[in-house]
Design a protein around this motif. Structure first.
Motif, PDB file in Angstrom:
ATOM      1  N   TRP A  50     111.471  86.926  15.798  1.00  0.00           N
ATOM      2  CA  TRP A  50     111.117  86.824  16.975  1.00  0.00           C
ATOM      3  C   TRP A  50     110.020  87.970  17.343  1.00  0.00           C
ATOM      4  O   TRP A  50     109.174  87.600  18.115  1.00  0.00           O
ATOM      5  CB  TRP A  50     112.471  87.059  17.968  1.00  0.00           C
ATOM      6  N   ARG A  51     110.056  88.829  16.431  1.00  0.00           N
ATOM      7  CA  ARG A  51     108.958  90.130  16.785  1.00  0.00           C
ATOM      8  C   ARG A  51     107.787  89.518  16.636  1.00  0.00           C
ATOM      9  O   ARG A  51     106.588  89.779  17.235  1.00  0.00           O
ATOM     10  CB  ARG A  51     109.519  91.192  16.163  1.00  0.00           C
ATOM     11  N   ALA A  52     107.610  88.954  15.274  1.00  0.00           N
ATOM     12  CA  ALA A  52     106.373  88.654  14.694  1.00  0.00           C
ATOM     13  C   ALA A  52     105.704  87.266  15.453  1.00  0.00           C
ATOM     14  O   ALA A  52     104.606  87.041  15.505  1.00  0.00           O
ATOM     15  CB  ALA A  52     106.482  88.172  13.378  1.00  0.00           C
ATOM     16  N   ASN A  53     106.856  86.310  15.785  1.00  0.00           N
ATOM     17  CA  ASN A  53     106.170  84.899  15.926  1.00  0.00           C
ATOM     18  C   ASN A  53     106.434  84.645  17.513  1.00  0.00           C
ATOM     19  O   ASN A  53     105.735  83.750  18.062  1.00  0.00           O
ATOM     20  CB  ASN A  53     107.246  83.998  15.489  1.00  0.00           C
ATOM     21  N   ALA A  54     106.976  85.743  18.245  1.00  0.00           N
ATOM     22  CA  ALA A  54     107.036  85.457  19.873  1.00  0.00           C
ATOM     23  C   ALA A  54     106.341  86.492  20.458  1.00  0.00           C
ATOM     24  O   ALA A  54     105.465  86.352  21.489  1.00  0.00           O
ATOM     25  CB  ALA A  54     108.397  85.014  20.184  1.00  0.00           C
ATOM     26  N   ASP A  55     107.168  87.708  20.123  1.00  0.00           N
ATOM     27  CA  ASP A  55     106.478  88.917  20.746  1.00  0.00           C
ATOM     28  C   ASP A  55     105.179  89.444  20.601  1.00  0.00           C
ATOM     29  O   ASP A  55     104.289  89.572  21.545  1.00  0.00           O
ATOM     30  CB  ASP A  55     107.579  90.059  20.445  1.00  0.00           C
ATOM     31  N   PRO A  74     102.290  87.348  19.658  1.00  0.00           N
ATOM     32  CA  PRO A  74     101.526  86.558  20.079  1.00  0.00           C
ATOM     33  C   PRO A  74     101.474  86.559  21.717  1.00  0.00           C
ATOM     34  O   PRO A  74     100.584  86.477  22.410  1.00  0.00           O
ATOM     35  CB  PRO A  74     102.104  85.053  19.827  1.00  0.00           C
ATOM     36  N   ALA A  75     102.618  86.855  22.434  1.00  0.00           N
ATOM     37  CA  ALA A  75     102.621  87.343  23.833  1.00  0.00           C
ATOM     38  C   ALA A  75     101.922  88.296  24.090  1.00  0.00           C
ATOM     39  O   ALA A  75     101.105  88.545  24.989  1.00  0.00           O
ATOM     40  CB  ALA A  75     104.183  87.490  24.178  1.00  0.00           C
ATOM     41  N   ARG A  76     101.620  89.512  23.306  1.00  0.00           N
ATOM     42  CA  ARG A  76     100.838  90.765  23.513  1.00  0.00           C
ATOM     43  C   ARG A  76      99.494  90.294  23.281  1.00  0.00           C
ATOM     44  O   ARG A  76      98.643  90.742  23.972  1.00  0.00           O
ATOM     45  CB  ARG A  76     101.327  91.770  22.436  1.00  0.00           C
ATOM     46  N   LEU A  77      98.994  89.490  22.352  1.00  0.00           N
ATOM     47  CA  LEU A  77      97.913  89.081  22.126  1.00  0.00           C
ATOM     48  C   LEU A  77      97.342  88.293  23.259  1.00  0.00           C
ATOM     49  O   LEU A  77      96.194  88.280  23.608  1.00  0.00           O
ATOM     50  CB  LEU A  77      97.633  88.356  20.761  1.00  0.00           C
ATOM     51  N   ALA A  78      98.264  87.378  23.941  1.00  0.00           N
ATOM     52  CA  ALA A  78      97.752  86.448  24.967  1.00  0.00           C
ATOM     53  C   ALA A  78      97.512  87.301  26.299  1.00  0.00           C
ATOM     54  O   ALA A  78      96.623  87.080  27.008  1.00  0.00           O
ATOM     55  CB  ALA A  78      98.969  85.524  25.410  1.00  0.00           C
ATOM     56  N   ARG A  79      98.286  88.426  26.320  1.00  0.00           N
ATOM     57  CA  ARG A  79      97.892  89.166  27.630  1.00  0.00           C
ATOM     58  C   ARG A  79      96.614  90.027  27.537  1.00  0.00           C
ATOM     59  O   ARG A  79      95.749  90.001  28.351  1.00  0.00           O
ATOM     60  CB  ARG A  79      99.155  90.287  27.752  1.00  0.00           C
ATOM     61  N   ILE A  80      96.351  90.459  26.132  1.00  0.00           N
ATOM     62  CA  ILE A  80      95.036  91.099  25.860  1.00  0.00           C
ATOM     63  C   ILE A  80      93.853  90.048  25.860  1.00  0.00           C
ATOM     64  O   ILE A  80      92.883  90.485  26.517  1.00  0.00           O
ATOM     65  CB  ILE A  80      95.126  91.848  24.446  1.00  0.00           C
ATOM     66  N   ALA A  81      94.117  88.805  25.505  1.00  0.00           N
ATOM     67  CA  ALA A  81      93.015  87.804  25.574  1.00  0.00           C
ATOM     68  C   ALA A  81      92.948  87.356  27.130  1.00  0.00           C
ATOM     69  O   ALA A  81      91.662  87.247  27.187  1.00  0.00           O
ATOM     70  CB  ALA A  81      93.563  86.667  24.446  1.00  0.00           C
ATOM     71  N   ALA A  82      93.655  87.254  27.700  1.00  0.00           N
ATOM     72  CA  ALA A  82      93.720  86.817  29.136  1.00  0.00           C
ATOM     73  C   ALA A  82      92.753  88.126  30.007  1.00  0.00           C
ATOM     74  O   ALA A  82      91.963  87.758  30.751  1.00  0.00           O
ATOM     75  CB  ALA A  82      94.914  86.559  29.889  1.00  0.00           C
ATOM     76  N   LEU A 142      96.784  96.924  11.867  1.00  0.00           N
ATOM     77  CA  LEU A 142      97.068  96.744  12.989  1.00  0.00           C
ATOM     78  C   LEU A 142      98.632  96.207  13.203  1.00  0.00           C
ATOM     79  O   LEU A 142      98.528  94.922  12.493  1.00  0.00           O
ATOM     80  CB  LEU A 142      96.098  95.870  13.577  1.00  0.00           C
ATOM     81  N   ASP A 143      99.297  96.944  14.016  1.00  0.00           N
ATOM     82  CA  ASP A 143     100.759  96.362  14.007  1.00  0.00           C
ATOM     83  C   ASP A 143     100.641  95.558  15.450  1.00  0.00           C
ATOM     84  O   ASP A 143     100.810  96.052  16.505  1.00  0.00           O
ATOM     85  CB  ASP A 143     101.740  97.519  14.112  1.00  0.00           C
ATOM     86  N   LEU A 144     100.905  94.330  15.219  1.00  0.00           N
ATOM     87  CA  LEU A 144     100.784  93.447  16.488  1.00  0.00           C
ATOM     88  C   LEU A 144     102.203  93.812  17.386  1.00  0.00           C
ATOM     89  O   LEU A 144     102.230  93.156  18.392  1.00  0.00           O
ATOM     90  CB  LEU A 144     100.694  92.183  16.049  1.00  0.00           C
ATOM     91  N   THR A 145     103.006  94.114  16.719  1.00  0.00           N
ATOM     92  CA  THR A 145     104.587  94.409  17.446  1.00  0.00           C
ATOM     93  C   THR A 145     104.606  95.769  18.069  1.00  0.00           C
ATOM     94  O   THR A 145     105.566  95.974  18.698  1.00  0.00           O
ATOM     95  CB  THR A 145     105.697  94.217  16.557  1.00  0.00           C
ATOM     96  N   ASP A 146     103.350  96.504  17.921  1.00  0.00           N
ATOM     97  CA  ASP A 146     103.506  97.849  18.408  1.00  0.00           C
ATOM     98  C   ASP A 146     103.134  97.836  20.041  1.00  0.00           C
ATOM     99  O   ASP A 146     102.581  97.278  20.625  1.00  0.00           O
ATOM    100  CB  ASP A 146     102.487  98.631  17.967  1.00  0.00           C
ATOM    101  N   PRO A 147     104.065  98.318  21.004  1.00  0.00           N
ATOM    102  CA  PRO A 147     104.100  98.382  22.345  1.00  0.00           C
ATOM    103  C   PRO A 147     102.717  98.753  22.914  1.00  0.00           C
ATOM    104  O   PRO A 147     102.272  98.410  23.648  1.00  0.00           O
ATOM    105  CB  PRO A 147     105.241  99.161  23.124  1.00  0.00           C
ATOM    106  N   SER A 148     101.929  99.740  22.106  1.00  0.00           N
ATOM    107  CA  SER A 148     100.737 100.315  22.409  1.00  0.00           C
ATOM    108  C   SER A 148      99.559  99.475  21.972  1.00  0.00           C
ATOM    109  O   SER A 148      98.300  99.822  21.917  1.00  0.00           O
ATOM    110  CB  SER A 148     100.693 101.529  22.064  1.00  0.00           C
ATOM    111  N   LEU A 149      99.981  98.206  21.587  1.00  0.00           N
ATOM    112  CA  LEU A 149      98.500  97.358  21.029  1.00  0.00           C
ATOM    113  C   LEU A 149      97.586  97.172  22.091  1.00  0.00           C
ATOM    114  O   LEU A 149      96.450  97.152  21.652  1.00  0.00           O
ATOM    115  CB  LEU A 149      99.239  95.885  20.649  1.00  0.00           C
ATOM    116  N   ALA A 150      97.749  97.324  23.378  1.00  0.00           N
ATOM    117  CA  ALA A 150      96.587  96.990  24.328  1.00  0.00           C
ATOM    118  C   ALA A 150      95.729  98.000  24.046  1.00  0.00           C
ATOM    119  O   ALA A 150      94.539  97.719  24.699  1.00  0.00           O
ATOM    120  CB  ALA A 150      97.374  96.799  25.732  1.00  0.00           C
ATOM    121  N   GLY A 151      96.142  99.269  23.693  1.00  0.00           N
ATOM    122  CA  GLY A 151      95.212 100.331  23.808  1.00  0.00           C
ATOM    123  C   GLY A 151      94.708 100.453  22.369  1.00  0.00           C
ATOM    124  O   GLY A 151      93.987 101.541  21.927  1.00  0.00           O
TER     125      GLY A 151
END
Length: 471
Positions: free
Chosen positions: A263-268, A270-278, A222-231
């Protein structure tokens, strides 16, 4: 026809099924009719109702007395009430666990509602004509979701239906549902552990175990920096994400490529994960760092101290913390000086001691060691106890130490002379370094009182070190 009770106070009553809660609702009426607040988020969550985030409202209308439906358990939560009429309701716990098969029955009219948690079977029998049964749900129907069904006439649970089932209207599908012994229980919502191949990820696997509902994912999975993570997953099936993935090479983060990767791993990510979690009501656990502070404070850092990172690594971690805090259900685990089962400072010092090397070690940075199994234990504790969401400092306990102090302790515990370790300043240590050097906070001591207040007692860092060296 039963008379509707007006003027009740809003109240909640627990049942023998965990999470199944009956609510008495205030209904206001006169000779013209009545009015009620069927769903009022602020008032009802204050009484302990989960903030379950409904996304769909369904209504089942039944024109005849004795219409009987169920027993159906879906992988989502439901807020059930009656708009008109009256029902006898029966709920059966069809979730994995010790309460599997537990039954609760009661009557509902417009002045009573019930919260039905995911995996609890729902059924009802109408006691008045023209009964409308309504429910809010927090997911959309999907053919890929896992459901469980139980026969209305199952002898094991022995529901005492007011009108015998042979005298009422029941669908052919409901008649064909299995008995309890044949029901496949609904598993808990999934737990996803990211960074599963790292030191903390491996400790989490030891702490959580290998169970069907726990998924361990490395970057290849699972690539957390992938823009398609939400799907990338059916996220509504997940209850918890533990983000143990991070970019931790503080010195390399000061290079152009390292800055981008940090920045991709430590900021971007987690931001993607936070949107998914919310969006999906997921609890997000994220591991942070003492590097979000500059180390200039006199005394231990508290969870609410303002950020003041010195370098790229700390800046990227601080940005990740800000992003994760936007998820309504979040735990940010702030830690320092992490030691796990791979290459690390303790193993390096033990190797130097064994090989007869007398090292120079930094003595103007202070903090406490934190062992990955203790971080994993704290995470499991916070999740299992339902501790209030927020930021928690997690390190070893005991006196603060410098890196030189810890090196001497390693020498002592491995049977070597601790005086062989010479303390030097950070500037002296890195004076001849090749390549970039990230600025280090001089004070990495974190206050542990908030964690202790949850009932988790951190082990002394010195005691953990001794256990680690023995193992």
């Amino acid at each position: 026809m039963a008379e509707l009770e007006f003027g009740k106070q809003l109240s909640a009553t627990r049942t023998p099924i965990p999470g199944l809660v009956v609510f008495d609702l205030p209904v206001h009426g006169d000779n013209r009719g009545w009015f009620k607040e069927n769903w009022q988020r602020e008032k009802m969550t204050a009484l302990g109702l989960p903030d379950f985030g409904p996304v769909q409202n369904n209504i089942s209308f039944n024109d005849a007395v004795g219409t009987t439906r169920g027993i159906h358990a879906e992988p989502w939560d439901k807020w059930v009430s009656v708009a008109t009429g009256r029902i006898f309701g029966a709920w059966v716990d069809l979730r994995e666990g010790p309460t599997f098969g537990t039954v609760f029955t009661t009557e509902l009219d417009p002045s009573r509602a019930i919260f039905v948690p995911r995996g609890v079977g729902n059924s009802y029998q109408t006691l008045e004509p023209d009964t409308a049964y309504t429910y809010l749900v927090n997911d959309h129907w999907s053919p890929e979701a896992e459901y469980a069904f139980l026969n209305l006439a199952d002898e094991t649970v022995g529901i005492d239906w007011p009108i015998p089932l042979d005298q009422v209207e029941v669908s052919a599908k409901d008649k064909a549902h299995p008995r309890l012994a044949e029901v496949a229980p609904i598993a808990p919502r999934k737990i996803l552990v990211t960074g599963a191949g790292g030191q903390l990820g491996r400790a989490l696997r030891q702490g959580l175990g290998d169970q069907p509902h726990i998924e361990y994912a490395g970057r290849a999975d699972l690539d957390l920096t992938d823009p398609s993570l939400a799907g990338a997953r059916r996220w509504r099936d997940y209850g918890t994400i533990i983000n143990a993935a991070a970019y931790t090479a503080a010195d390399l983060a000061e290079t152009p490529d390292g800055r981008r990767d940090a920045w991709r791993a430590n900021a971007d990510a987690p931001a993607r994960l936070a949107r998914i979690a919310a969006e999906h009501g997921i609890t997000l656990v994220h591991v942070s760092s003492d590097y979000v502070f500059d180390g200039s404070k006199d005394g231990a850092y508290a969870e609410d101290d303002p950020f003041s990172p010195l370098g790229v690594y700390g800046q990227s971690k601080a940005a990740g913390d800000v992003a994760v805090a936007t998820a309504p259900r979040h735990y940010i685990i702030r830690t320092s000086w992490v030691i796990g089962d791979g290459k690390n400072f303790v193993r390096t010092m033990a190797s130097l001691a064994e090989r007869g090397v007398d090292p120079k070690v930094v003595d103007d940075q202070i903090g406490r060691l934190t062992f990955t199994e203790d971080i994993a234990g704290a995470i499991v504790h916070l999740l299992e106890t339902g501790a209030p969401y927020g930021v928690y400092n997690v390190t070893g306990d005991g006196p603060e130490q410098s890196w030189a102090d810890i090196a001497r302790e390693v020498y002592r515990q491995t049977g070597h002379d601790p005086s062989r370790v010479t303390g030097v300043t950070t500037d002296e240590y890195f004076a001849n370094a090749e390549g970039p050097v990230a600025p280090r906070p001089r004070n990495s001591v974190l206050d542990l009182s908030k964690l202790r207040a949850t009932g988790f007692v951190p082990e002394s860092a010195v005691a953990s070190l001794e256990r680690y060296l023995r193992g």
